[in-house]
Design a protein around this motif. Structure first.
Motif, short mmCIF file in Angstrom:
data_model
loop_
_atom_site.label_atom_id
_atom_site.label_comp_id
_atom_site.label_asym_id
_atom_site.label_seq_id
_atom_site.Cartn_x
_atom_site.Cartn_y
_atom_site.Cartn_z
N MET A 1 111.28 115.41 30.06
CA MET A 1 110.54 114.84 28.95
C MET A 1 111.52 114.31 27.91
O MET A 1 112.39 115.03 27.45
N ALA A 2 111.38 113.07 27.53
CA ALA A 2 112.23 112.47 26.49
C ALA A 2 111.50 112.53 25.16
O ALA A 2 110.49 113.20 25.02
N GLY A 3 111.99 111.80 24.16
CA GLY A 3 111.36 111.78 22.85
C GLY A 3 111.98 112.79 21.91
O GLY A 3 113.07 113.33 22.15
N ILE A 4 111.27 113.04 20.79
CA ILE A 4 111.76 113.95 19.76
C ILE A 4 110.70 115.00 19.47
O ILE A 4 109.52 114.68 19.36
N SER A 5 111.13 116.25 19.34
CA SER A 5 110.24 117.34 18.93
C SER A 5 110.99 118.21 17.92
O SER A 5 112.20 118.08 17.76
N THR A 6 110.24 119.09 17.25
CA THR A 6 110.84 119.99 16.28
C THR A 6 110.01 121.25 16.17
O THR A 6 108.88 121.30 16.68
N HIS A 7 110.56 122.25 15.56
CA HIS A 7 109.79 123.41 15.12
C HIS A 7 110.51 123.99 13.90
O HIS A 7 111.66 123.69 13.65
N ARG A 21 105.58 120.40 5.63
CA ARG A 21 105.55 118.94 5.73
C ARG A 21 106.90 118.45 6.24
O ARG A 21 107.96 118.91 5.78
N ILE A 22 106.84 117.48 7.15
CA ILE A 22 108.04 116.84 7.70
C ILE A 22 107.81 115.34 7.69
O ILE A 22 106.83 114.86 8.27
N ASP A 23 108.70 114.59 7.04
CA ASP A 23 108.64 113.14 7.06
C ASP A 23 109.62 112.63 8.11
O ASP A 23 110.79 113.02 8.11
N PHE A 24 109.14 111.77 8.99
CA PHE A 24 109.95 111.21 10.06
C PHE A 24 110.23 109.74 9.76
O PHE A 24 109.31 108.96 9.57
N THR A 39 102.76 117.82 9.80
CA THR A 39 102.69 119.16 9.24
C THR A 39 102.72 120.14 10.40
O THR A 39 102.02 119.95 11.41
N THR A 40 103.52 121.18 10.27
CA THR A 40 103.63 122.16 11.35
C THR A 40 102.36 123.00 11.45
O THR A 40 101.69 123.29 10.46
N LEU A 64 112.86 114.81 7.44
CA LEU A 64 112.99 115.33 6.08
C LEU A 64 112.05 116.51 5.95
O LEU A 64 110.82 116.36 5.91
N PHE A 65 112.61 117.71 5.94
CA PHE A 65 111.85 118.95 5.88
C PHE A 65 111.61 119.33 4.41
O PHE A 65 112.56 119.43 3.64
#
Length: 117
Positions: A1-7, A21-24, A39-40, A64-65
């Motif tokens: 799986m490609a792309g971008i993820s976060t936690h 809140r996270i601004d991408f 938003t997580t 931007l966290f």
């Protein structure tokens, strides 16, 4: 799986960073262009990928966290201002076939990130 993820992990409590809140944004010339705001969820993850695999392009990106806002809303936060406010994490995609997982581990006084899998 490609792309971008976060936690997000509240490393002071060891619990997921639910509701952050996270601004991408993507690099656009000399500046940054906001792509979307996420938003997580209760698990500290986003419900959808930050960037879907088919949308991944070679380039520079920013997460931007909003760490300060997150900790100000926590029970028992009191009137003390968190040391951290917004935390930018800037990184590059150099291979669109790879997956880029960019987690945020944070407390009101510190943060850490790494490239996960």
């Amino acid at each position: 799986m490609a792309g971008i993820s976060t936690h997000v992990l509240n490393s002071g409590t060891g619990r997921p960073g639910a509701g952050m809140r996270i601004d991408f944004s993507v690099r656009d010339g000399d500046g940054w262009k906001l792509v979307k705001t996420l938003t997580t969820n209760a698990d500290g993850r986003t419900d959808q990928p930050v960037l879907a695999p088919d949308a991944a392009k070679v380039g520079q990106y920013e997460l931007l966290f909003h760490v300060g806002d997150f900790f100000r809303r926590q029970p028992g936060a009191g009137n003390d201002m968190p040391f951290l406010d917004t935390v930018p994490v800037r990184f590059a995609i150099f291979d669109t076939q790879q997956h880029y997982h960019v987690p945020m581990l944070c407390t009101p006084w510190s943060c850490s990130t790494y490239r996960g899998s």
